[in-house]
Scaffold this motif. Structure first.
Motif, mmCIF file in Angstrom:
data_model
loop_
_atom_site.group_PDB
_atom_site.id
_atom_site.type_symbol
_atom_site.label_atom_id
_atom_site.label_comp_id
_atom_site.label_asym_id
_atom_site.label_seq_id
_atom_site.Cartn_x
_atom_site.Cartn_y
_atom_site.Cartn_z
ATOM 1 N N ARG A 262 0.854 -1.193 0.000
ATOM 2 C CA ARG A 262 0.000 0.000 0.000
ATOM 3 C C ARG A 262 0.887 1.239 0.000
ATOM 4 N NH1 ARG A 262 -3.030 -1.577 5.401
ATOM 5 N NH2 ARG A 262 -0.797 -1.746 5.909
ATOM 6 N N ILE A 263 0.695 2.094 -1.011
ATOM 7 C CA ILE A 263 1.632 3.200 -1.263
ATOM 8 C C ILE A 263 0.964 4.552 -1.065
ATOM 9 C CG2 ILE A 263 3.208 4.233 -2.940
ATOM 10 C CD1 ILE A 263 3.377 1.631 -4.375
ATOM 11 N N VAL B 153 -6.167 6.595 -10.543
ATOM 12 C CA VAL B 153 -6.295 5.409 -9.695
ATOM 13 C C VAL B 153 -7.703 4.826 -9.815
ATOM 14 C CG1 VAL B 153 -6.204 4.551 -7.329
ATOM 15 C CG2 VAL B 153 -4.495 6.207 -8.115
ATOM 16 N N VAL B 154 -8.687 5.699 -9.792
ATOM 17 C CA VAL B 154 -10.075 5.241 -9.943
ATOM 18 C C VAL B 154 -10.270 4.586 -11.307
ATOM 19 C CG1 VAL B 154 -12.472 6.005 -10.134
ATOM 20 C CG2 VAL B 154 -11.006 6.906 -8.310
ATOM 21 N N ASP B 155 -9.734 5.192 -12.343
ATOM 22 C CA ASP B 155 -9.859 4.636 -13.690
ATOM 23 C C ASP B 155 -9.198 3.268 -13.804
ATOM 24 O OD1 ASP B 155 -11.205 6.908 -14.450
ATOM 25 O OD2 ASP B 155 -9.478 7.841 -15.445
ATOM 26 N N ALA B 156 -8.202 3.023 -12.944
ATOM 27 C CA ALA B 156 -7.512 1.728 -12.956
ATOM 28 C C ALA B 156 -8.258 0.672 -12.151
ATOM 29 C CB ALA B 156 -6.089 1.891 -12.418
ATOM 30 N N GLY B 157 -9.385 1.078 -11.546
ATOM 31 C CA GLY B 157 -10.201 0.112 -10.830
ATOM 32 C C GLY B 157 -9.963 0.026 -9.345
ATOM 33 N N ILE C 262 1.330 -2.818 -12.052
ATOM 34 C CA ILE C 262 2.037 -3.880 -11.339
ATOM 35 C C ILE C 262 1.088 -4.529 -10.332
ATOM 36 C CG2 ILE C 262 3.974 -4.412 -9.813
ATOM 37 C CD1 ILE C 262 5.447 -2.007 -11.044
ATOM 38 N N GLU C 263 1.014 -5.831 -10.360
ATOM 39 C CA GLU C 263 0.114 -6.538 -9.462
ATOM 40 C C GLU C 263 0.607 -6.408 -8.015
ATOM 41 O OE1 GLU C 263 3.067 -9.366 -11.412
ATOM 42 O OE2 GLU C 263 1.660 -7.814 -12.072
ATOM 43 N N GLY C 264 -0.358 -6.452 -7.087
ATOM 44 C CA GLY C 264 -0.001 -6.384 -5.677
ATOM 45 C C GLY C 264 0.247 -4.989 -5.169
ATOM 46 N N VAL C 265 -0.246 -3.969 -5.864
ATOM 47 C CA VAL C 265 -0.043 -2.567 -5.465
ATOM 48 C C VAL C 265 -1.395 -1.906 -5.243
ATOM 49 C CG1 VAL C 265 0.811 -0.292 -6.156
ATOM 50 C CG2 VAL C 265 2.145 -2.336 -6.680
ATOM 51 N N GLU C 266 -1.508 -1.190 -4.139
ATOM 52 C CA GLU C 266 -2.679 -0.351 -3.878
ATOM 53 C C GLU C 266 -2.204 1.059 -3.560
ATOM 54 O OE1 GLU C 266 -4.911 -2.083 -0.711
ATOM 55 O OE2 GLU C 266 -5.465 -3.879 -1.855
ATOM 56 N N ILE C 267 -2.689 2.039 -4.286
ATOM 57 C CA ILE C 267 -2.325 3.435 -4.043
ATOM 58 C C ILE C 267 -3.391 4.036 -3.131
ATOM 59 C CG2 ILE C 267 -1.923 5.694 -5.093
ATOM 60 C CD1 ILE C 267 -0.867 4.226 -7.544
#
Length: 473
Positions: A74-75, A117-121, A94-99
């Protein structure tokens, strides 16, 4: 200008005052951290703190920063201008990343990243834009594992230190620090908090440099004893564009004279030379040419009587530093951001059995190459391409700087998720970045030798692994 201990200059005040006073009063004095200068701490106090005694107990912390796996990572981002935005785009792939959070002094930039970020789901990350120090609120969040900063240089250490003290890992754009004391602060905070602090030196992931490193580690170049490296990039337009880096980078040229940006060239050759892993930097000498390029450029762009053209710039057009290691290796390091020239970092690694060069790209290996002739790298890529590039070449296409930006971001997340040590650590960040402060000191003292501090406190004698050579299928 009178400073009060509790008043922090805003960024706009900083720029405005610098234009009027040449920034002499705003920049830290020699040996004084940038954040202490902003807070009104004396240079004398900072200088006295820079001398760190060797400590056997402290050296034990060098062994490895190996911590439990984190998944997902979580970044929180601090600074989302050009490079910050590019890193966000990489992490969203990159998988395994949450902003989880975004901070910038410009609200519109925060809003833009939130939308990405929202557009990326992903859920919309929290936004912080109340001022220069709003990153402190971000660092205190309990849903972050990593704080990533891509701010102007003088803010790298304050953000990283705040993150580590709040229990988060820290990642920073280059250089990691500006002064000697700041380098020590990063090292000691990382050791005390047991948190990663990595400088994101993307040039260590460029394909030719990684090919060179692979050749070195496989022994094809023999024992490495000399390297040439540098950062030769015409930044005149960047420095006076009126936006982006132009809002802060020229101030460094006005106030400082030395190698202000050493790590792009120095990082890759340091890995080839086992710096902090069996050898370390011992001392350097540095000298600068006179300053002409910025004045000539500004005279043409703004007119000979413009404030920019009449400004006195301390930074010499070319800085050359010689670095000697404890084991007798020599590095020639260049810096030039004020001259009309094509881009080059120079990357020359000389060993007892051969030599590798970039700009232009070529190699000569005794007994393998035709006598006294260079070879192109094509055949060597087929046989010796670094396994990281073999693994990530397709995924890195389209990312910044030929893909190396994506690869460095991927490797950071991969290491955190697996719980393995990072490819580069806080000792690398400090050792490569401190060249700026030491070169300034040498230039100011007629190129007298200046000793490097041993940030590892003797730990460099241990042949630790270079984790960038460890790749899983």
């Amino acid at each position: 200008m009178t400073k009060t201990p509790n008043k922090v200059l805003s960024r706009r005040e900083f720029i405005k005052a610098g234009a009027a006073a040449g920034l002499g009063a705003l920049f830290p004095q020699p040996g004084q951290p940038a954040h202490e200068a902003r807070a009104g701490v004396s240079a004398t106090a900072a200088a006295s703190a820079a001398a760190r005694p060797a400590s056997p107990a402290a050296s034990k912390t060098l062994i490895e920063f190996k911590l439990p796996p984190i998944d997902p990572v979580r970044i929180g981002f601090v600074g989302v201008g050009g490079m910050g935005s590019a890193h966000v785009q990489n992490f969203l792939k990159i998988e395994g990343v949450e902003i989880k959070a975004v901070c910038d002094i410009v609200e519109e930039k925060v809003r833009r990243i939130q939308q990405w970020v929202v557009d990326a789901g992903q859920p919309e990350p929290a936004g912080y834009f109340r001022g220069e120090w709003d990153f402190l609120r971000l660092c205190e969040r309990d849903d972050l594992d990593l704080v990533f900063t891509a701010t102007p240089w003088e803010w790298h250490v304050p953000v990283c230190v705040a993150a580590m003290k709040a229990g988060k890992h820290a990642a920073t754009e280059v250089p990691a620090a500006v002064t000697l004391e700041e380098c020590w602060e990063l090292v000691e905070t990382a050791e005390k908090t047991r948190r990663h602090c990595i400088m994101m030196e993307n040039c260590c992931y460029d394909r030719p440099e990684m090919l060179c490193l692979n050749l070195v580690k496989k022994g094809l170049l023999g024992e490495i004893f000399h390297a040439q490296a540098g950062y030769l990039h015409d930044l005149r337009e960047v420095k006076f564009s009126g936006h982006g880096e132009a809002l802060w980078r020229p101030q460094h040229s006005i106030r400082r004279n030395g190698n202000l940006y050493p790590t792009h060239g120095l990082g890759p050759v340091s890995q080839c030379m086992d710096i902090n892993r069996g050898d370390r930097f011992d001392y350097l000498v540095s000298m600068s040419s006179k300053s002409m390029g910025l004045n000539l450029y500004c005279a043409k762009k703004f007119g000979p009587d413009s404030p920019q053209a009449r400004q006195r710039y301390a930074l010499g057009d070319v800085n050359v530093s010689l670095i000697h290691t404890v084991n007798g290796k020599v590095i020639t390091l260049y810096h030039d951001t004020s001259s009309p020239r094509p881009y080059s970092r120079i990357h020359i690694v000389q060993g007892t059995q051969g030599i590798f060069e970039k700009y232009p790209d070529r190699v000569h290996i005794e007994g393998r190459s035709p006598a006294h002739q260079w070879e192109e790298l094509t055949a060597y890529y087929e046989e010796f391409d670094h396994p990281i590039w073999r693994k990530l070449e397709e995924r890195s296409k389209g990312a910044g700087h030929g893909g190396m930006d994506f690869i460095e971001d991927y490797r950071l997340i991969e290491a955190l998720r697996q719980g393995r040590p990072l490819d580069m650590d806080v000792y690398d960040a400090a050792s490569w970045s401190v060249v700026s402060a030491l070169s300034e000191k040498s230039v100011a003292n007629r190129s007298r030798p200046v000793d490097f501090p041993d940030f590892t406190r003797g730990g460099w004698k241990t042949h630790r692994p270079l984790h960038v050579m460890e790749v899983e299928a």
